[in-house]
Design a protein around this motif. Structure first.
Motif, PDB file in Angstrom:
ATOM      1  N   THR A  89       0.753  -1.202  -0.011  1.00  0.00           N
ATOM      2  CA  THR A  89       0.024   0.248  -0.101  1.00  0.00           C
ATOM      3  C   THR A  89       0.939   1.230   0.012  1.00  0.00           C
ATOM      4  O   THR A  89       0.600   2.121  -0.583  1.00  0.00           O
ATOM      5  N   ASP A  90       1.919   1.316   0.660  1.00  0.00           N
ATOM      6  CA  ASP A  90       2.954   2.621   0.756  1.00  0.00           C
ATOM      7  C   ASP A  90       3.411   2.747  -0.624  1.00  0.00           C
ATOM      8  O   ASP A  90       3.330   3.826  -1.264  1.00  0.00           O
ATOM      9  N   LEU A  91       3.809   1.679  -1.349  1.00  0.00           N
ATOM     10  CA  LEU A  91       4.341   1.684  -2.819  1.00  0.00           C
ATOM     11  C   LEU A  91       3.247   2.212  -3.725  1.00  0.00           C
ATOM     12  O   LEU A  91       3.511   3.451  -4.393  1.00  0.00           O
ATOM     13  N   LEU A  92       2.093   1.715  -3.673  1.00  0.00           N
ATOM     14  CA  LEU A  92       0.944   2.174  -4.491  1.00  0.00           C
ATOM     15  C   LEU A  92       0.501   3.578  -4.121  1.00  0.00           C
ATOM     16  O   LEU A  92      -0.022   4.527  -5.084  1.00  0.00           O
ATOM     17  N   LYS A  93       0.304   3.929  -2.969  1.00  0.00           N
ATOM     18  CA  LYS A  93      -0.196   5.465  -2.461  1.00  0.00           C
ATOM     19  C   LYS A  93       0.954   6.103  -3.224  1.00  0.00           C
ATOM     20  O   LYS A  93       0.644   7.342  -3.884  1.00  0.00           O
ATOM     21  N   ALA A  94       2.185   5.959  -3.078  1.00  0.00           N
ATOM     22  CA  ALA A  94       3.214   6.891  -3.661  1.00  0.00           C
ATOM     23  C   ALA A  94       3.020   7.151  -5.029  1.00  0.00           C
ATOM     24  O   ALA A  94       3.472   8.011  -5.613  1.00  0.00           O
ATOM     25  N   GLN A  95       2.342   6.213  -5.776  1.00  0.00           N
ATOM     26  CA  GLN A  95       2.154   6.053  -7.110  1.00  0.00           C
ATOM     27  C   GLN A  95       0.708   6.733  -7.424  1.00  0.00           C
ATOM     28  O   GLN A  95       0.286   6.651  -8.792  1.00  0.00           O
ATOM     29  N   GLY A  96       0.191   7.259  -6.607  1.00  0.00           N
ATOM     30  CA  GLY A  96      -1.138   7.856  -6.803  1.00  0.00           C
ATOM     31  C   GLY A  96      -2.447   6.948  -6.933  1.00  0.00           C
ATOM     32  O   GLY A  96      -3.488   7.339  -7.481  1.00  0.00           O
ATOM     33  N   SER A 135      -5.241   1.577  -9.782  1.00  0.00           N
ATOM     34  CA  SER A 135      -4.559   2.176 -10.413  1.00  0.00           C
ATOM     35  C   SER A 135      -5.030   3.470 -10.806  1.00  0.00           C
ATOM     36  O   SER A 135      -6.281   3.697 -11.030  1.00  0.00           O
ATOM     37  N   PRO A 136      -4.273   4.581 -11.196  1.00  0.00           N
ATOM     38  CA  PRO A 136      -4.919   5.894 -11.494  1.00  0.00           C
ATOM     39  C   PRO A 136      -5.873   5.814 -12.861  1.00  0.00           C
ATOM     40  O   PRO A 136      -7.073   6.540 -12.795  1.00  0.00           O
ATOM     41  N   ASP A 137      -5.394   4.745 -13.610  1.00  0.00           N
ATOM     42  CA  ASP A 137      -6.431   4.858 -14.951  1.00  0.00           C
ATOM     43  C   ASP A 137      -7.447   3.750 -14.692  1.00  0.00           C
ATOM     44  O   ASP A 137      -8.211   3.374 -15.345  1.00  0.00           O
ATOM     45  N   ARG A 138      -7.440   3.061 -13.544  1.00  0.00           N
ATOM     46  CA  ARG A 138      -8.516   1.872 -13.141  1.00  0.00           C
ATOM     47  C   ARG A 138      -8.301   0.810 -14.068  1.00  0.00           C
ATOM     48  O   ARG A 138      -9.354  -0.262 -13.915  1.00  0.00           O
ATOM     49  N   ALA A 145       7.957  -9.032  -1.463  1.00  0.00           N
ATOM     50  CA  ALA A 145       8.146  -9.524  -2.806  1.00  0.00           C
ATOM     51  C   ALA A 145       7.029  -9.111  -3.779  1.00  0.00           C
ATOM     52  O   ALA A 145       7.110  -8.990  -4.800  1.00  0.00           O
ATOM     53  N   ILE A 146       5.573  -8.954  -3.007  1.00  0.00           N
ATOM     54  CA  ILE A 146       4.407  -8.603  -3.944  1.00  0.00           C
ATOM     55  C   ILE A 146       4.922  -7.140  -4.517  1.00  0.00           C
ATOM     56  O   ILE A 146       4.627  -6.738  -5.469  1.00  0.00           O
ATOM     57  N   ALA A 147       5.177  -6.255  -3.464  1.00  0.00           N
ATOM     58  CA  ALA A 147       5.594  -4.866  -3.684  1.00  0.00           C
ATOM     59  C   ALA A 147       6.842  -4.781  -4.976  1.00  0.00           C
ATOM     60  O   ALA A 147       6.214  -3.915  -5.683  1.00  0.00           O
ATOM     61  N   GLY A 148       7.553  -5.692  -4.770  1.00  0.00           N
ATOM     62  CA  GLY A 148       8.541  -5.711  -6.054  1.00  0.00           C
ATOM     63  C   GLY A 148       7.946  -6.195  -7.289  1.00  0.00           C
ATOM     64  O   GLY A 148       8.207  -5.590  -8.351  1.00  0.00           O
ATOM     65  N   PHE A 149       7.155  -7.006  -7.173  1.00  0.00           N
ATOM     66  CA  PHE A 149       6.511  -7.497  -8.443  1.00  0.00           C
ATOM     67  C   PHE A 149       5.682  -6.339  -9.166  1.00  0.00           C
ATOM     68  O   PHE A 149       5.683  -5.990 -10.193  1.00  0.00           O
ATOM     69  N   LEU A 150       5.082  -5.527  -8.358  1.00  0.00           N
ATOM     70  CA  LEU A 150       4.177  -4.469  -8.650  1.00  0.00           C
ATOM     71  C   LEU A 150       4.962  -3.001  -9.190  1.00  0.00           C
ATOM     72  O   LEU A 150       4.631  -2.511  -9.930  1.00  0.00           O
ATOM     73  N   ALA A 151       6.263  -3.006  -8.371  1.00  0.00           N
ATOM     74  CA  ALA A 151       7.089  -2.061  -8.698  1.00  0.00           C
ATOM     75  C   ALA A 151       7.730  -2.253 -10.302  1.00  0.00           C
ATOM     76  O   ALA A 151       7.732  -1.406 -10.958  1.00  0.00           O
TER      77      ALA A 151
END
Length: 117
Positions: A29-36, A51-54, A98-104
């Protein structure tokens, strides 16, 4: 003295610390919030991220039927028409880092097509 990562010698395999546990949603959630991204928790302790574009959905769904079968994390990607193009799930034994790394990695490659095709 600070050394850039590229200059640090890699640790010996016996000395390396591998990701073993982190079962909270915070690294994701920290990663995704930082990406909007929108991040919402519901009354059942499920966490839903868009994601911002849904077009990408990430869910931590501990209270779902899928979680009982071992699928705790859900990632769905859709095309412009809203059709799901692919999905990935992760179980409770997968560290959140690891999930955050996948999403990054997913976020880092915004192009639709692979350059090798």
């Amino acid at each position: 003295m600070f050394q850039p990562l590229a200059e640090l010698p890699p640790p010996a395999l016996g000395e390396r610390e591998w990701l073993l546990e982190c079962h909270c949603a915070r690294p994701v959630t920290d990663l995704l919030k930082a990406q909007g991204w929108d991040v919402v928790a519901d009354l059942d302790c499920n966490v839903h991220c868009s994601s911002p574009d849904r077009r990408v959905y990430v869910g931590l769904l501990p209270e779902s039927q899928e979680a009982a079968r071992g699928e705790l994390w859900h990632i769905h990607v859709t095309d412009n028409s809203g059709t799901r193009t692919w999905r990935q799930t992760f179980g409770a034994d997968t560290p959140a880092q690891a999930i955050a790394g996948f999403l990054a990695a997913l976020i880092a490659f915004p192009a639709r097509y692979c350059t090798c095709a």
